[in-house]
Motif scaffolding. Structure first.
Motif, PDB file in Angstrom:
ATOM      1  N   LEU A   1      47.134  41.819  40.471  1.00  0.00           N
ATOM      2  CA  LEU A   1      46.027  41.736  39.510  1.00  0.00           C
ATOM      3  C   LEU A   1      46.306  42.624  38.300  1.00  0.00           C
ATOM      4  N   PHE A   2      46.871  43.794  38.546  1.00  0.00           N
ATOM      5  CA  PHE A   2      47.168  44.714  37.453  1.00  0.00           C
ATOM      6  C   PHE A   2      48.185  44.108  36.481  1.00  0.00           C
ATOM      7  N   LEU A   3      49.203  43.446  37.011  1.00  0.00           N
ATOM      8  CA  LEU A   3      50.223  42.853  36.147  1.00  0.00           C
ATOM      9  C   LEU A   3      49.655  41.681  35.345  1.00  0.00           C
ATOM     10  N   LYS A   4      48.727  40.926  35.949  1.00  0.00           N
ATOM     11  CA  LYS A   4      48.078  39.852  35.195  1.00  0.00           C
ATOM     12  C   LYS A   4      47.179  40.436  34.102  1.00  0.00           C
TER      13      LYS A   4
ATOM     14  N   GLU B   1      53.686  54.550  43.563  1.00  0.00           N
ATOM     15  CA  GLU B   1      52.820  54.876  44.697  1.00  0.00           C
ATOM     16  C   GLU B   1      52.679  53.752  45.725  1.00  0.00           C
ATOM     17  N   LEU B   2      53.221  52.583  45.423  1.00  0.00           N
ATOM     18  CA  LEU B   2      53.058  51.487  46.387  1.00  0.00           C
ATOM     19  C   LEU B   2      54.325  50.653  46.468  1.00  0.00           C
ATOM     20  N   LYS B   3      54.295  49.731  47.397  1.00  0.00           N
ATOM     21  CA  LYS B   3      55.390  48.778  47.530  1.00  0.00           C
ATOM     22  C   LYS B   3      54.798  47.408  47.830  1.00  0.00           C
ATOM     23  N   ASN B   4      55.599  46.400  47.607  1.00  0.00           N
ATOM     24  CA  ASN B   4      55.168  45.048  47.945  1.00  0.00           C
ATOM     25  C   ASN B   4      55.229  44.862  49.459  1.00  0.00           C
ATOM     26  N   LYS B   5      54.068  44.650  50.067  1.00  0.00           N
ATOM     27  CA  LYS B   5      54.013  44.460  51.524  1.00  0.00           C
ATOM     28  C   LYS B   5      54.003  42.984  51.921  1.00  0.00           C
ATOM     29  N   ILE B   6      53.915  42.111  50.948  1.00  0.00           N
ATOM     30  CA  ILE B   6      53.860  40.676  51.249  1.00  0.00           C
ATOM     31  C   ILE B   6      55.259  40.225  51.646  1.00  0.00           C
ATOM     32  N   GLN B   7      55.446  39.911  52.907  1.00  0.00           N
ATOM     33  CA  GLN B   7      56.785  39.639  53.436  1.00  0.00           C
ATOM     34  C   GLN B   7      57.302  38.256  53.088  1.00  0.00           C
ATOM     35  N   SER B   8      56.421  37.301  52.982  1.00  0.00           N
ATOM     36  CA  SER B   8      56.840  35.935  52.673  1.00  0.00           C
ATOM     37  C   SER B   8      56.795  35.700  51.167  1.00  0.00           C
ATOM     38  N   GLY B   9      57.920  35.321  50.602  1.00  0.00           N
ATOM     39  CA  GLY B   9      57.966  34.997  49.188  1.00  0.00           C
ATOM     40  C   GLY B   9      57.130  33.779  48.843  1.00  0.00           C
ATOM     41  N   TYR B  10      56.903  32.927  49.834  1.00  0.00           N
ATOM     42  CA  TYR B  10      56.073  31.739  49.608  1.00  0.00           C
ATOM     43  C   TYR B  10      54.592  32.141  49.525  1.00  0.00           C
ATOM     44  N   ASN B  11      54.190  33.079  50.382  1.00  0.00           N
ATOM     45  CA  ASN B  11      52.822  33.600  50.281  1.00  0.00           C
ATOM     46  C   ASN B  11      52.617  34.325  48.948  1.00  0.00           C
TER      47      ASN B  11
ATOM     48  N   ILE C   1      50.287  34.756  43.450  1.00  0.00           N
ATOM     49  CA  ILE C   1      50.499  34.787  42.002  1.00  0.00           C
ATOM     50  C   ILE C   1      49.818  33.600  41.330  1.00  0.00           C
ATOM     51  N   ASN C   2      49.960  32.433  41.922  1.00  0.00           N
ATOM     52  CA  ASN C   2      49.322  31.240  41.344  1.00  0.00           C
ATOM     53  C   ASN C   2      47.811  31.405  41.268  1.00  0.00           C
ATOM     54  N   ARG C   3      47.230  32.005  42.299  1.00  0.00           N
ATOM     55  CA  ARG C   3      45.770  32.217  42.314  1.00  0.00           C
ATOM     56  C   ARG C   3      45.360  33.275  41.289  1.00  0.00           C
ATOM     57  N   ILE C   4      46.111  34.367  41.234  1.00  0.00           N
ATOM     58  CA  ILE C   4      45.792  35.430  40.278  1.00  0.00           C
ATOM     59  C   ILE C   4      45.870  34.908  38.848  1.00  0.00           C
ATOM     60  N   ASP C   5      46.793  33.986  38.599  1.00  0.00           N
ATOM     61  CA  ASP C   5      46.952  33.456  37.241  1.00  0.00           C
ATOM     62  C   ASP C   5      45.721  32.670  36.777  1.00  0.00           C
ATOM     63  N   GLU C   6      44.896  32.249  37.725  1.00  0.00           N
ATOM     64  CA  GLU C   6      43.659  31.535  37.365  1.00  0.00           C
ATOM     65  C   GLU C   6      42.638  32.477  36.721  1.00  0.00           C
ATOM     66  N   LEU C   7      42.809  33.787  36.939  1.00  0.00           N
ATOM     67  CA  LEU C   7      41.839  34.768  36.459  1.00  0.00           C
ATOM     68  C   LEU C   7      42.114  35.135  34.998  1.00  0.00           C
ATOM     69  N   ARG C   8      41.052  35.452  34.276  1.00  0.00           N
ATOM     70  CA  ARG C   8      41.178  35.813  32.867  1.00  0.00           C
ATOM     71  C   ARG C   8      40.488  37.142  32.597  1.00  0.00           C
ATOM     72  N   PHE C   9      41.069  37.938  31.711  1.00  0.00           N
ATOM     73  CA  PHE C   9      40.520  39.248  31.352  1.00  0.00           C
ATOM     74  C   PHE C   9      40.272  39.333  29.845  1.00  0.00           C
ATOM     75  N   ARG C  10      40.078  38.201  29.185  1.00  0.00           N
ATOM     76  CA  ARG C  10      40.066  38.200  27.731  1.00  0.00           C
ATOM     77  C   ARG C  10      38.709  38.561  27.134  1.00  0.00           C
ATOM     78  N   THR C  11      37.611  38.185  27.787  1.00  0.00           N
ATOM     79  CA  THR C  11      36.287  38.469  27.233  1.00  0.00           C
ATOM     80  C   THR C  11      35.590  39.545  28.061  1.00  0.00           C
ATOM     81  N   HIS C  12      34.549  40.161  27.455  1.00  0.00           N
ATOM     82  CA  HIS C  12      33.790  41.175  28.187  1.00  0.00           C
ATOM     83  C   HIS C  12      33.123  40.563  29.419  1.00  0.00           C
TER      84      HIS C  12
END
Length: 486
Positions: A33-36, A125-135, A140-151
């Motif tokens: 989410l932070f990277l998006k 402070e963290l690492k990627n714990k998601i073991q499956s690259g497919y998951n 990532i596909n779901r996070i990309d649906e989110l927008r942070f452009r408006t208040h």
């Protein structure tokens, strides 16, 4: 739509071997989410620069930008399945290229209050714990649906993220320390009433709930000028947090509420010697819920004039010291602080220190169950530094229901307290104590309501059993923490 997206992400993470709890779901959602967010943040900066006919230099180099590795587009602006990494290729890129690249930002940043420093701090402070690259691809596909452009989008996102933190707090043993009920925080902020220009501090920031609510309180308090907005962004909110996951969640929570580069430092507050705190280090407002039940080692206790193993008591000494003269505080602490220990004990000396160095004007006595999953009863201490306490106004929150996960504290529960506190009025639930009338050896401040009717009414057996279970769980937590120190 956003709510469903978060639910879908949790469903994906539940089936991944690397994520086993609600804490993992929040942590792993947070870094993606932070990277998006960072991508939308950079796009906004780029657009603003274009409108001013200026050149924008990206924070993230092209190879590691969201639209390169996470969501590449074809010439028509559509998601390019051929260029998009997935499976082992995606996991290898994230673990061995993306994370090492982002970690370097901490060392290359100009100062700790920049977005660049926060990027480096988070990914150290963290690492990627998601073991499956497919998951991971699905997340990532779901996070990309989110927008942070408006208040409005950021506002909705912040509410959903708070809900995730709350669920984590309800998840059991380790989660509760991250979540303080938001109706309680809002009420504390209203009573303390910070103003624009104040430096506001939480030395046990957790998920940064106090700082987020103080930001919302000040942001909506008036129509802000450009300079006031700048002050809120960069010179108002400060925090420290010891635990990595809480630090990351706190940073993300503040960003979603609208603070672009939160001034939260990942450090052990109690490792700082009180004698080293100078005037330049002090704050106008302290808002905090320090961890209770913890036990600190002897070397940590050496940093404090009143030595005790109780974490919350050390934090209270820290807060008193770090407040400016005339500074205001609202601090949650176990209600046993009011009466524990006889003459000369650490608690009695700490109560004396508080009464003689600050005006402890208000004590809010909270019912059991206020903190979901924690059987301890708590109080909120409201004080101002620099004046001797003469009178203390107590308010005992008596509700006609038992609090719990399905029936939590709400803002209406605290409306009477806020209204009466303005004038320190007496009522069935409130009364005033003259400090001259308390024991001058033990400084016992027990909240004994002289006005409450039917004070001896028997409790419901279910309530007693629930309280016993909660106390057993708390005892187990304390024993676990002790065993970790041995």
């Amino acid at each position: 739509m956003f709510e469903q997206t978060f639910k879908n992400i949790d469903d994906i993470l539940r089936k991944d071997a690397g994520c086993s709890s609600e804490l993992d779901y929040v942590e792993q959602t947070s870094w993606v989410l932070f990277l998006k967010y960072l991508d939308d943040f950079e796009n906004d900066r780029r657009t603003s620069a274009d409108l001013k006919f200026k050149t924008y230099t990206s924070i993230i180099s092209s190879e590691f930008q969201w639209n390169t590795w996470a969501m590449p587009k074809d010439n028509e602006g559509r998601f390019d399945h051929h260029k998009a990494l997935t499976g082992d290729d995606l996991k290898d890129f994230v673990d061995h290229k993306l994370f090492p690249y982002l970690k370097k930002f901490k060392h290359d940043a100009d100062s700790a209050d920049t977005i660049e420093y926060k990027i480096g701090e988070i990914f150290n402070e963290l690492k990627n714990k998601i073991q499956s690259g497919y998951n991971l691809r699905e997340v990532i596909n779901r996070i990309d649906e989110l927008r942070f452009r408006t208040h409005a989008e950021k506002h909705e996102m912040s509410h959903l993220y708070e809900a995730k933190i709350k669920n984590m707090g309800n998840a059991g043993r380790n989660g509760g320390e991250y979540y303080t009920p938001r109706p309680l925080i809002k009420s504390i902020v209203k009573v303390v009433a910070p103003k624009i220009g104040d430096k506001i501090y939480d030395g046990a920031a957790g998920s940064a709930g106090f700082l987020c609510e103080a930001f919302e309180y000040l942001r909506t308090s008036k129509s802000l000028s450009t300079s006031e907005t700048e002050i809120l962004q960069k010179k108002t909110f400060y925090g420290k947090e010891k635990k990595s996951l809480a630090y990351i969640i706190g940073i993300m929570n503040m960003i979603l509420h609208g603070v672009e580069a939160p001034n939260i430092v990942h450090t052990n507050t109690l490792a700082e010697n009180l004698s080293d705190i100078q005037e330049k280090d002090r704050y106008d407002v302290v808002l905090a819920n320090p961890p209770f039940g913890g036990k600190e080692r002897a070397e940590v206790q050496q940093n404090f004039p009143i030595k005790t193993g109780e974490t919350a008591s050390l934090f209270l000494q820290h807060f008193i010291k770090i407040l400016k003269a005339g500074g205001k505080a609202g601090v949650i602490i176990k209600n046993t602080f009011l009466s524990n220990g006889g003459a000369g004990s650490a608690d009695a000396r700490l109560r004396q220190l508080l009464l003689e160095n600050c005006n402890l004007h208000t004590v809010l006595d909270l019912p059991g169950g206020t903190f979901t999953g924690a059987g301890v009863k708590t109080v909120v201490l409201f004080f101002e530094k620099g004046e001797l306490t003469q009178k203390i106004w107590f308010y005992q929150l008596n509700l006609n229901r038992n609090l719990g996960k399905t029936n939590p504290l709400n803002e209406n529960d605290l409306a009477d307290f806020i209204e009466l506190q303005r004038t320190f009025a007496d009522s069935e639930n409130s009364w005033t104590v003259n400090v001259k009338d308390i024991d001058q050896n033990t400084f016992d401040l027990s909240a004994k309501n002289p006005n409450k009717k039917n004070e001896t009414a028997l409790r419901d057996p279910k309530e007693i059993l629930s309280a016993m279970k909660a106390l057993d769980e708390e005892s187990a937590r304390i024993l676990d923490s002790i065993s970790e120190l041995v």
